[in-house]
Design an enzyme around this catalytic site. Structure first.
Site, short mmCIF file in Angstrom:
data_model
loop_
_atom_site.label_atom_id
_atom_site.label_comp_id
_atom_site.label_asym_id
_atom_site.label_seq_id
_atom_site.Cartn_x
_atom_site.Cartn_y
_atom_site.Cartn_z
N SER A 40 0.83 -1.20 0.00
CA SER A 40 0.00 0.00 0.00
C SER A 40 0.86 1.24 0.00
O SER A 40 1.66 1.46 0.93
CB SER A 40 -0.91 0.01 1.23
OG SER A 40 -1.51 1.28 1.35
N HIS A 42 -1.36 -1.26 -4.12
CA HIS A 42 -2.62 -0.88 -3.47
C HIS A 42 -2.65 0.64 -3.31
O HIS A 42 -1.74 1.24 -2.73
CB HIS A 42 -2.69 -1.58 -2.12
CG HIS A 42 -3.98 -1.40 -1.39
ND1 HIS A 42 -5.11 -2.14 -1.66
CD2 HIS A 42 -4.32 -0.57 -0.37
CE1 HIS A 42 -6.09 -1.79 -0.84
NE2 HIS A 42 -5.64 -0.83 -0.05
N ASP A 97 -4.85 3.75 -1.85
CA ASP A 97 -5.93 4.12 -0.94
C ASP A 97 -6.45 5.51 -1.25
O ASP A 97 -5.77 6.50 -1.05
CB ASP A 97 -5.42 4.08 0.51
CG ASP A 97 -5.17 2.66 0.97
OD1 ASP A 97 -6.11 1.85 0.94
OD2 ASP A 97 -4.03 2.35 1.36
N MET A 152 -9.01 8.31 -0.28
CA MET A 152 -9.81 8.74 0.88
C MET A 152 -10.30 10.17 0.66
O MET A 152 -9.55 11.01 0.16
CB MET A 152 -8.97 8.69 2.15
CG MET A 152 -8.33 7.34 2.43
SD MET A 152 -7.50 7.35 4.03
CE MET A 152 -6.63 5.78 3.97
N HIS A 164 -8.50 1.14 -3.76
CA HIS A 164 -9.40 0.93 -2.63
C HIS A 164 -10.05 2.27 -2.32
O HIS A 164 -9.40 3.18 -1.79
CB HIS A 164 -8.56 0.41 -1.44
CG HIS A 164 -9.32 0.26 -0.16
ND1 HIS A 164 -8.69 0.11 1.07
CD2 HIS A 164 -10.65 0.23 0.10
CE1 HIS A 164 -9.60 0.00 2.01
NE2 HIS A 164 -10.80 0.08 1.45
N MET A 170 -12.13 4.61 -0.34
CA MET A 170 -12.76 4.92 0.95
C MET A 170 -13.39 6.29 0.82
O MET A 170 -12.89 7.30 1.34
CB MET A 170 -11.69 4.87 2.06
CG MET A 170 -11.30 3.44 2.42
SD MET A 170 -9.70 3.34 3.25
CE MET A 170 -8.63 3.43 1.83
N MET A 228 -11.62 -5.43 5.97
CA MET A 228 -10.76 -4.50 6.69
C MET A 228 -10.38 -5.12 8.03
O MET A 228 -11.25 -5.55 8.79
CB MET A 228 -11.47 -3.16 6.93
CG MET A 228 -11.72 -2.33 5.68
SD MET A 228 -10.23 -1.93 4.73
CE MET A 228 -9.25 -1.04 5.96
N PHE A 276 -6.36 5.17 8.20
CA PHE A 276 -4.95 5.43 8.47
C PHE A 276 -4.15 4.13 8.44
O PHE A 276 -4.65 3.08 8.86
CB PHE A 276 -4.77 6.07 9.86
CG PHE A 276 -5.46 7.39 10.00
CD1 PHE A 276 -4.82 8.56 9.61
CD2 PHE A 276 -6.75 7.46 10.50
CE1 PHE A 276 -5.47 9.79 9.73
CE2 PHE A 276 -7.41 8.68 10.62
CZ PHE A 276 -6.76 9.85 10.23
N ASP A 309 -6.68 -6.10 4.78
CA ASP A 309 -6.05 -4.78 4.70
C ASP A 309 -6.06 -4.14 6.08
O ASP A 309 -7.13 -3.86 6.63
CB ASP A 309 -6.84 -3.93 3.68
CG ASP A 309 -6.24 -2.54 3.49
OD1 ASP A 309 -5.16 -2.27 4.03
OD2 ASP A 309 -6.88 -1.75 2.77
#
Ligand code: DX5
Ligand code: ZN
Length: 279
Positions: free
Chosen positions: A58, A82, A84, A86, A115, A117, A186, A192, A224
């Site tokens: 990640s 990966h 993330d 957000m 991913h 979020m 998750m 975080f 994850d």
């Protein structure tokens, strides 16, 4: 020694042992194929008959000012990268979005595992697939129209992933199994990196594996959060076959060696696993 990435208020002590490095020339699986099917070299052959472990470092724990270099650091050993995304609404943190994904794609051959979020995945998810992400994962808690959005992701050329937070059960999504390629469990509360692994998720992971097996479904189970040398074996034994790791990879002095060490732990834990590989 490690480089620490630690989110404020989410302390976790991490130790990553130095491990010998060896190039494996891994490229990751293509849509519709067995995970790892495109790998080359003896490591792939040795995995025949066992689960095909997928490693997804990640970049949340990488240096955001040097993302191309950070991707290159794991290019020879990781299966996916990966990413993330957000939005400061679904989770209390803000990271990167589609423009960065598009830029990153110009600088790495690694498939991007996005991913999301974000609070409006129905609106934005297909765009990540159109941008070239290999996998696009959306959160069950935020979806308004799960079937439509998962189908839009696939129609745009990516694999579709469904993510669930630690307190979200998987059973309500049993009937949707044909609609997604990966179920992300998750193992921390999202938002975080650097948090402690939540063992409380492991029974759900075992139930998810049983559910997938019962249906003979071609669905990866991804974990994850808090995945490191110590926790990855528990995840693998419980049924995970895709492993995201941020701090344990980019907090290490040698990210590539860290990925290889994590893979060894996962493969050791899943040697002899009886559940069928995704195909
Ligand atoms: C957090 C992200 C994770 C994060 C994991 O919400 O989804 O991908 O990078 O970081 P570690 O491996 O440090 O727990
Ligand atoms: Zn993630």
């Amino acid at each position: 020694m490690i480089r620490r990435y630690q989110a404020e208020g989410y302390p976790r002590a991490v130790t990553v042992p130095a491990a010998a490095s060896g190039a494996a020339n891994l490229t990751g699986g293509e849509p519709g194929t067995t995970p790892g099917a495109t790998r080359t070299g003896t490591a792939a052959a040795s995995r025949l008959g066992t689960m095909a472990v997928q490693m997804a470092p990640s970049i949340l724990s990488a240096d955001f000012a040097r993302l191309a270099d950070e991707a290159a650091a794991v290019a020879g050993v990781a299966d996916w990268l990966h990413v993330d995304v957000m939005d400061y609404h679904f989770v209390p943190n803000l990271t990167i979005g589609r423009p960065v994904v598009e830029s990153l794609l110009k600088h790495t051959e690694l498939p991007l595992d996005c991913h999301l979020m974000i609070s409006e995945p129905d609106r934005w998810a297909a765009g990540y697939a159109e941008a070239g992400a290999r996998n696009v994962t959306v959160h069950a808690e935020a979806l308004q129209a799960p079937v439509r959005t998962l189908r839009q992701i696939r129609a745009a050329g990516a694999r579709a992933g469904l993510a669930v937070n630690p307190a979200t059960p998987v059973e309500p999504y049993e009937d949707l199994l044909p609609e997604f390629d990966m179920l992300l469990l998750m193992t921390i509360e999202p938002g975080f990196g650097g948090q402690s692994f939540l063992d409380v998720v492991l029974p759900k992971l075992r139930r998810a594996r049983a559910l997938v097996q019962r249906h003979g479904a071609s669905v990866w189970l991804q974990v994850d959060g808090g995945v490191d040398d110590e926790t990855i074996e528990r995840c693998a034994q419980a049924g995970a076959d895709v492993f995201v790791a941020g701090t344990a990879v980019y907090g290490a002095d040698n990210p590539a060696a860290a990925v290889e060490a994590l893979r060894r732990h996962a493969e050791h834990a899943t040697a002899g696993a009886t559940w069928p590989q995704r195909s």
